[in-house]
Design a protein around this motif. Structure first.
Motif, PDB file in Angstrom:
ATOM      1  N   SER A 129     190.164  23.102 -64.718  1.00 60.66           N
ATOM      2  CA  SER A 129     189.430  22.630 -65.896  1.00 60.66           C
ATOM      3  C   SER A 129     188.147  21.895 -65.528  1.00 60.66           C
ATOM      4  O   SER A 129     187.242  21.778 -66.360  1.00 60.66           O
ATOM      5  CB  SER A 129     190.326  21.712 -66.738  1.00 60.66           C
ATOM      6  OG  SER A 129     190.767  20.597 -65.973  1.00 60.66           O
ATOM      7  N   GLU A 130     188.042  21.396 -64.310  1.00 60.18           N
ATOM      8  CA  GLU A 130     186.843  20.679 -63.879  1.00 60.18           C
ATOM      9  C   GLU A 130     186.054  21.438 -62.821  1.00 60.18           C
ATOM     10  O   GLU A 130     184.951  21.025 -62.472  1.00 60.18           O
ATOM     11  CB  GLU A 130     187.224  19.302 -63.323  1.00 60.18           C
ATOM     12  CG  GLU A 130     187.966  18.403 -64.301  1.00 60.18           C
ATOM     13  CD  GLU A 130     187.131  18.072 -65.530  1.00 60.18           C
ATOM     14  OE1 GLU A 130     185.884  18.034 -65.400  1.00 60.18           O
ATOM     15  OE2 GLU A 130     187.714  17.861 -66.606  1.00 60.18           O
ATOM     16  N   THR A 131     186.615  22.528 -62.279  1.00 65.97           N
ATOM     17  CA  THR A 131     185.969  23.211 -61.150  1.00 65.97           C
ATOM     18  C   THR A 131     185.536  24.637 -61.450  1.00 65.97           C
ATOM     19  O   THR A 131     184.735  25.209 -60.716  1.00 65.97           O
ATOM     20  CB  THR A 131     186.919  23.236 -59.945  1.00 65.97           C
ATOM     21  OG1 THR A 131     188.138  23.923 -60.309  1.00 65.97           O
ATOM     22  CG2 THR A 131     187.261  21.822 -59.491  1.00 65.97           C
ATOM     23  N   SER A 132     186.060  25.231 -62.504  1.00 67.66           N
ATOM     24  CA  SER A 132     185.767  26.642 -62.758  1.00 67.66           C
ATOM     25  C   SER A 132     184.328  26.835 -63.219  1.00 67.66           C
ATOM     26  O   SER A 132     183.806  26.031 -64.013  1.00 67.66           O
ATOM     27  CB  SER A 132     186.706  27.191 -63.835  1.00 67.66           C
ATOM     28  OG  SER A 132     186.352  28.522 -64.176  1.00 67.66           O
ATOM     29  N   PRO A 133     183.650  27.902 -62.782  1.00 70.69           N
ATOM     30  CA  PRO A 133     182.310  28.199 -63.303  1.00 70.69           C
ATOM     31  C   PRO A 133     182.333  28.609 -64.772  1.00 70.69           C
ATOM     32  O   PRO A 133     181.277  28.672 -65.401  1.00 70.69           O
ATOM     33  CB  PRO A 133     181.832  29.348 -62.405  1.00 70.69           C
ATOM     34  CG  PRO A 133     183.073  29.952 -61.848  1.00 70.69           C
ATOM     35  CD  PRO A 133     184.048  28.832 -61.714  1.00 70.69           C
ATOM     36  N   LEU A 134     183.512  28.884 -65.315  1.00 74.72           N
ATOM     37  CA  LEU A 134     183.633  29.242 -66.734  1.00 74.72           C
ATOM     38  C   LEU A 134     184.211  28.096 -67.563  1.00 74.72           C
ATOM     39  O   LEU A 134     184.588  28.295 -68.719  1.00 74.72           O
ATOM     40  CB  LEU A 134     184.537  30.478 -66.890  1.00 74.72           C
ATOM     41  CG  LEU A 134     184.153  31.719 -66.090  1.00 74.72           C
ATOM     42  CD1 LEU A 134     185.075  32.883 -66.431  1.00 74.72           C
ATOM     43  CD2 LEU A 134     182.702  32.114 -66.335  1.00 74.72           C
ATOM     44  N   ARG A 135     184.252  26.907 -67.003  1.00 75.74           N
ATOM     45  CA  ARG A 135     184.900  25.765 -67.664  1.00 75.74           C
ATOM     46  C   ARG A 135     184.166  25.354 -68.938  1.00 75.74           C
ATOM     47  O   ARG A 135     182.963  25.586 -69.084  1.00 75.74           O
ATOM     48  CB  ARG A 135     184.931  24.566 -66.710  1.00 75.74           C
ATOM     49  CG  ARG A 135     183.559  24.046 -66.304  1.00 75.74           C
ATOM     50  CD  ARG A 135     183.648  22.977 -65.226  1.00 75.74           C
ATOM     51  NE  ARG A 135     182.348  22.505 -64.797  1.00 75.74           N
ATOM     52  CZ  ARG A 135     181.616  23.077 -63.843  1.00 75.74           C
ATOM     53  NH1 ARG A 135     182.067  24.166 -63.224  1.00 75.74           N
ATOM     54  NH2 ARG A 135     180.430  22.573 -63.509  1.00 75.74           N
ATOM     55  N   GLY A 136     184.951  24.746 -69.830  1.00 74.02           N
ATOM     56  CA  GLY A 136     184.352  24.139 -71.017  1.00 74.02           C
ATOM     57  C   GLY A 136     184.695  24.794 -72.329  1.00 74.02           C
ATOM     58  O   GLY A 136     184.477  24.206 -73.383  1.00 74.02           O
ATOM     59  N   GLY A 137     185.247  26.012 -72.327  1.00 74.11           N
ATOM     60  CA  GLY A 137     185.579  26.685 -73.572  1.00 74.11           C
ATOM     61  C   GLY A 137     187.067  26.938 -73.696  1.00 74.11           C
ATOM     62  O   GLY A 137     187.885  26.389 -72.954  1.00 74.11           O
ATOM     63  N   SER A 138     187.429  27.818 -74.618  1.00 76.33           N
ATOM     64  CA  SER A 138     188.844  28.059 -74.883  1.00 76.33           C
ATOM     65  C   SER A 138     189.528  28.830 -73.765  1.00 76.33           C
ATOM     66  O   SER A 138     190.747  28.711 -73.586  1.00 76.33           O
ATOM     67  CB  SER A 138     189.004  28.822 -76.203  1.00 76.33           C
ATOM     68  OG  SER A 138     188.369  30.089 -76.138  1.00 76.33           O
ATOM     69  N   LEU A 139     188.783  29.636 -72.980  1.00 74.25           N
ATOM     70  CA  LEU A 139     189.406  30.421 -71.914  1.00 74.25           C
ATOM     71  C   LEU A 139     189.988  29.519 -70.835  1.00 74.25           C
ATOM     72  O   LEU A 139     191.182  29.614 -70.501  1.00 74.25           O
ATOM     73  CB  LEU A 139     188.385  31.391 -71.312  1.00 74.25           C
ATOM     74  CG  LEU A 139     188.889  32.226 -70.126  1.00 74.25           C
ATOM     75  CD1 LEU A 139     190.095  33.068 -70.531  1.00 74.25           C
ATOM     76  CD2 LEU A 139     187.774  33.116 -69.582  1.00 74.25           C
TER      77      LEU A 139
END
Length: 484
Positions: free
Chosen positions: A272-282
């Motif tokens: 949740s803090e490291t993914s390049p796709l973080r911040g949305g529902s996925l």
């Protein structure tokens, strides 16, 4: 100016004003259409020799890029917080509040009350039966809550699969629309409708993955996640995920039991803090599956361990040999501290005291391994069980701090933790919702204003009438010249 020049000027003016009136009509007709942006006609003076007139440069689609970006980011934040809040609210509902009989604390209180009642009349069979029923209810409550956590993880895994497939489909559509817009832009045709549709697709994608768009040649756009992943730049990226149709306690990404994410075949972080796709529902679904639910499982397992060990440590039960399980067991056997993960989903009462499995409830009074009934008035074991519930001791696992707890205190601490987390999540969701609604209202305020459009239409009508009058005058002059 010649009559021919005046006629050309008027005709170009008529054409420009007819296009303007079409755009005004379209604006008014689509005032409530999702994704529609107000249009206006871009015109300039046409100068060619002694000829003048109006040159139509194209259609202008009015949009505030900064406001649009903020609204999309807020939409992603809302979707993220909504998913997390739903999980925490569900976990809190399953634990229940202490004032409710079916809650974890309520079942624990009922179990304690039945022990006290049975200790006052240890010869009463119905009271011993009540203790067994309450103990089973407590164990089943822990198991049901653990099963619900795994169901939440399984649901999150399926939701990830759905969102990944949806994201890939949206990216494919966006790539195709990019191509159409580039072609239409190259031939100077109106592509505002295509841009509206593209914005709607980007809006859907932005709820799952926070993103930013970058303009490219001929009206195309590139799309990047705010974490730096390239999603669309010429060609669409392919996001990969393999669903797991049943998630069990202890299953994680690292050993390969659960799937992570790939972009064009390359693995990416899903934290949740490291993914390049973080911040949305996925990534919120990954947070539920891999972070929040396992943490909830850890806390629940710690409570189940504390319950089992309290009854394994009762010395008053002289029928038990070293290594034998107590009243509460790990699927019928003694608890092993190396096998704690998922314990709350395996906890069960000793079969020897359960009439449903061929046991006898009098063993609650005489010992779980007793072969025959002892003195019916002996309440020492029942009293020892009650004392075990009240004993304050450090928690061997979980995240409860360094204090000592009775079993009721430990259950209350878990309930309080979850309630506090849910309240904090509610606050974040409320803020995200308020922010998103405010940005939506600002977008609507910058959209189509029917009063303003009607005023523009009146001006267009006047300009149209003026150009028509010029044509009429030129016609009259031509008639006069023809009669000379």
């Amino acid at each position: 100016m010649s009559l021919t020049g005046a006629l050309n000027n008027a005709l170009s003016g008529l054409y420009a004003n007819s296009r303007k009136s079409e755009l005004v009509a379209s604006n008014i007709a689509n005032v409530g259409t999702p994704g529609f942006r107000r249009r206006s006609l871009d015109v300039s003076a046409a100068l060619l020799g002694d000829q003048g007139g109006v040159k139509v440069n194209g259609v202008v689609r009015h949009t505030d890029s900064a406001l649009l970006h903020d609204r999309r980011m807020s939409s992603a934040e809302f979707a993220r917080n909504d998913a997390m809040t739903r999980f925490l609210a569900g976990f809190e509902d399953r634990l229940g509040t202490p004032d409710v009989a079916y809650s974890l604390s309520g079942r624990l209180a009922t179990f304690e009350n039945t022990l006290i009642t049975a200790a006052s009349r240890p010869d009463a069979q119905e009271r011993l039966d009540g203790v067994v029923i309450a103990a089973k209810s407590l164990a089943q409550s822990l198991k049901a809550t653990s099963d619900a956590i795994q169901a939440d993880r399984t649901h999150a895994d399926r939701e990830i699969d759905i969102q990944v497939n949806t994201a890939n489909d949206l990216l494919s559509q966006l790539q195709a629309i990019n191509g159409q817009i580039a072609k239409s832009g190259g031939r100077a045709r109106d592509n505002a409708a295509l841009q509206d549709h593209r914005d709607l697709l980007v809006d859907q994608l932005s709820q799952m993955i926070p993103l930013r768009t970058v303009s490219r040649a001929h009206g195309a756009i590139a799309i990047y996640s705010t974490g730096g992943a390239v999603l669309l730049d010429g060609s669409a990226a392919e996001i990969g995920f393999e669903p797991t149709y049943s998630v069990a306690a202890g299953m994680e990404i690292d050993p390969g039991a659960l799937s992570g994410l790939t972009i064009n075949g390359k693995a990416i972080a899903t934290g949740s803090e490291t993914s390049p796709l973080r911040g949305g529902s996925l990534i919120a679904q990954f947070a539920i599956r891999d972070e929040m639910a396992p943490e909830a499982q850890t806390q629940l397992d710690a409570l189940a361990r504390d319950l089992i060990e309290r009854f394994q440590n009762i010395s008053e039960d002289t029928t038990r040999a070293p290594g034998d399980p107590g009243l509460f067991t790990d699927q019928g056997v003694v608890f092993d501290s190396l096998n704690e993960v998922g314990l709350s989903g395996r906890i069960a009462i000793h079969a020897a005291v359960d009439p449903d499995t061929g046991g006898e409830s009098w063993r609650m009074r005489d010992g779980v391994n007793a072969v025959a009934q002892g003195e019916v008035g002996n309440a020492s074991l029942l009293q020892a069980m009650t004392d075990a519930l009240h004993l304050k001791q450090p928690v061997a696992s979980g995240n409860f701090g360094a204090g000592s707890f009775s079993l009721a205190g430990l259950a209350a601490s878990l309930t309080s933790q979850v309630g506090s987390d849910r309240l904090f999540a509610d606050q974040r969701l409320s803020f995200a919702s308020t922010q998103l609604n405010e940005l939506i209202q600002r977008e609507l305020a910058d959209g189509v204003d029917t009063d303003a459009e009607l005023q523009r239409l009146m001006v267009i009508e006047q300009a149209y009438a003026a150009n028509a009058r010029i044509i009429e005058t030129v016609d009259e002059l031509m008639d006069i010249l023809m009669r000379l």
